[in-house]
Design an enzyme around this catalytic site. Structure first.
Site, PDB file in Angstrom:
ATOM      1  N   GLU A   1       0.078  -1.400   5.607  1.00  0.00           N
ATOM      2  CA  GLU A   1       1.133  -0.899   6.498  1.00  0.00           C
ATOM      3  C   GLU A   1       0.882   0.545   6.890  1.00  0.00           C
ATOM      4  O   GLU A   1       1.046   0.928   8.052  1.00  0.00           O
ATOM      5  CB  GLU A   1       2.492  -1.040   5.808  1.00  0.00           C
ATOM      6  CG  GLU A   1       3.693  -0.796   6.728  1.00  0.00           C
ATOM      7  CD  GLU A   1       4.181   0.636   6.745  1.00  0.00           C
ATOM      8  OE1 GLU A   1       5.105   0.932   7.516  1.00  0.00           O
ATOM      9  OE2 GLU A   1       3.648   1.479   5.998  1.00  0.00           O
TER      10      GLU A   1
ATOM     11  N   ASP B   1       0.820  -1.206   0.000  1.00  0.00           N
ATOM     12  CA  ASP B   1       0.000   0.000   0.000  1.00  0.00           C
ATOM     13  C   ASP B   1       0.855   1.258   0.000  1.00  0.00           C
ATOM     14  O   ASP B   1       2.053   1.223   0.268  1.00  0.00           O
ATOM     15  CB  ASP B   1      -0.951   0.009   1.189  1.00  0.00           C
ATOM     16  CG  ASP B   1      -0.237  -0.037   2.534  1.00  0.00           C
ATOM     17  OD1 ASP B   1       0.799  -0.719   2.639  1.00  0.00           O
ATOM     18  OD2 ASP B   1      -0.699   0.616   3.489  1.00  0.00           O
TER      19      ASP B   1
END
Length: 483
Positions: free
Chosen positions: A145, A78
């Site tokens: 994350e 991400d």
């Protein structure tokens, strides 16, 4: 427009091109994960998707390296999605389209996603290679994350086979990290009553913009402005002068980014509204003076607006007093690692509208006890204002191990390849290493990466040359892992 895949080394940049083409906001990484999974399976590589959606890809050792220890290459899929307010970019649909400027690949008006797309691209280049000697390799690509470490927190113990882990998620070439901060999110919320805007009031929209922003951990020590804190300070100043009422407030867009912009809809008695431009000009000059050399392009302005209701006086006092008093910035410097922040907090997101006040505060510390100390202080403050508190996403720090064999290997290879010693550091940011180390006790870990500037803010950039050096270095380390 820059064609990323044409940059050198092409075997890395072609993968970053793909990562720019496929949107990957936190919690919406399925498309890019499934693409990578299919790509790996077409190459005959083993793939595993765990219960929370993390992707593991395994590549066998090259001939002659079968007895080398297994190495895990780790990064997150991400990216932080930030765009300037004047930019129409849909991070769920639109590709990132960076340009090349003076040796840097930069996204001018949005985040680039080099954090952690370059790390993922480097790992994919290893998986695709046919001429790199290495022992058994696993690539671990985690989800979520940037929005709470959800992928790492949900990773199942026992899945990883390697005992050495290379986290490719730091932003200073030539620096190797052996420790990082842990953290927790403190979310506070409170309902409030409203009443009609006083009849003799003018309604205006106060705006704070033009700040640099940045990473709420790695950049917290630089003293950059936080739009939330500055606008809250302005509101309290105007309250003291008398008569200001608040209808709504919004600031910041990400928990782990320094707030660059904020706005509030307020009402003022007509006579005070007439003199407001001069007061805002004076306040802007004061902020530029206080933020000299770090954020002196700040803009503070007022615009016409409309509103029907404002917070009831008692609720306005409770909500904005607590927000104004909320800590932001460095709490304590480390006594163990010189020049490193030990404990900090970021007032990242504030929303006050439609009868509900909400704020997210992200606490970080190298010491788990420091994380919880500051989080509980914040909890106590907001409870005095009648807020409900929810702590979530807590994750441990990564305790430094100066005796790490993998760190020694990194230093040896770097000195051999570049003729000078590398720097070994601890970072005040939330790498996934702390979580992974807790799930896999004894895992030997080091983090490194190329030069990235402005992560988590529009204008994020990565040095093209440093990506090439990181690629050459990673290949040399994999070849040098001892049997």
């Amino acid at each position: 427009m820059t064609r990323i895949a044409d940059l050198n080394p092409t075997e890395v940049w072609e993968h970053f091109q793909m990562l720019c083409d496929i949107p990957r906001p936190s919690k919406h990484e399925e498309a890019v994960r499934d693409y990578i999974k299919g790509w790996a399976e077409l190459r005959g590589l083993e793939t595993v998707v765990d219960g929370v959606g993390n992707l593991i890809i395994r590549k066998p050792a090259t001939p002659g390296y079968e007895h080398r220890p297994g190495v895990v290459l780790q990064g997150h899929l991400d990216m932080v999605c930030q765009a300037n307010s004047s930019t129409a970019h849909d991070f769920f649909k639109d590709p990132i389209r960076p340009v090349l400027e003076d040796g840097w690949l930069v996204a001018r008006d949005t985040t680039l996603g080099a954090d952690n797309g370059i790390g993922v691209a480097l790992a994919l280049a290893v998986l695709a290679s046919e001429d790199i000697p290495h022992g058994p390799v696993e690539a671990l690509f985690t989800l979520d994350e940037e929005a709470g470490m959800g992928g790492a927190l949900g990773l199942e113990p026992g899945l990883l086979q390697g005992r050495m882990l290379i986290n490719i998620d730091t932003e200073e070439w030539g620096e190797f990290y052996m420790g990082c901060a842990g953290g927790v999110d403190v979310n506070v919320s409170r309902s409030y009553a409203t009443e009609p805007v006083p009849q003799d009031h003018a309604v205006l929209r106060l705006v704070v913009k033009g700040l640099t922003g940045g990473h709420s951990g790695a950049d917290i020590h630089l003293g950059r402005g936080n739009a939330n804190k500055i606008l809250l300070r302005l509101i309290k100043t105007l309250e003291v002068e008398g008569g200001l009422r608040v209808a709504a407030f919004k600031g910041g867009t990400a928990r782990n980014a320094l707030a660059r912009e904020a706005w509030a809809v307020v009402s003022l008695p007509q006579d005070q509204a007439a003199s407001l431009p001069a007061r805002l000009e004076a306040f802007q000059a004061l902020m530029r003076f206080e933020l000299a050399d770090v954020d002196d392009q700040i803009v503070i302005a007022a615009e016409e607006a409309s509103a029907n209701d404002v917070l009831a006086p008692a609720d306005q006092q409770a909500v904005f007093s607590a927000l104004h008093a909320a800590p932001h910035g460095v709490k304590r410097m480390s006594r163990r690692v010189e020049g490193v922040v030990e404990t900090s907090n970021n007032l990242g997101v504030v929303v006050v509208e439609e009868g509900k006040a909400f704020a997210n505060l992200m606490v970080r510390s190298l010491l788990d006890s420091g994380t919880w100390m500051l989080a509980q202080e914040i909890e106590s403050l907001f409870r005095l204002g009648g807020f409900e508190i929810q702590m979530e996403g807590g994750y441990p720090g990564w305790a430094p191990d100066p005796t790490s064999p993998l760190l020694a290997l990194f230093q040896e290879v770097y000195a051999r390849e570049y003729g000078k010693p590398a720097q070994v550091k601890v970072i005040h940011a939330g790498l996934e290493c702390g979580i992974l180390g807790a799930k896999y006790p004894g895992m030997d870990m080091v983090s490194f990466g190329p030069d990235i500037r402005g992560a988590h803010a529009p204008g994020e950039r990565v040095s093209v040359d440093s990506v090439g050096r990181a690629w050459s270095f990673l290949k040399a380390v994999l070849a040098a892992v001892p049997a």
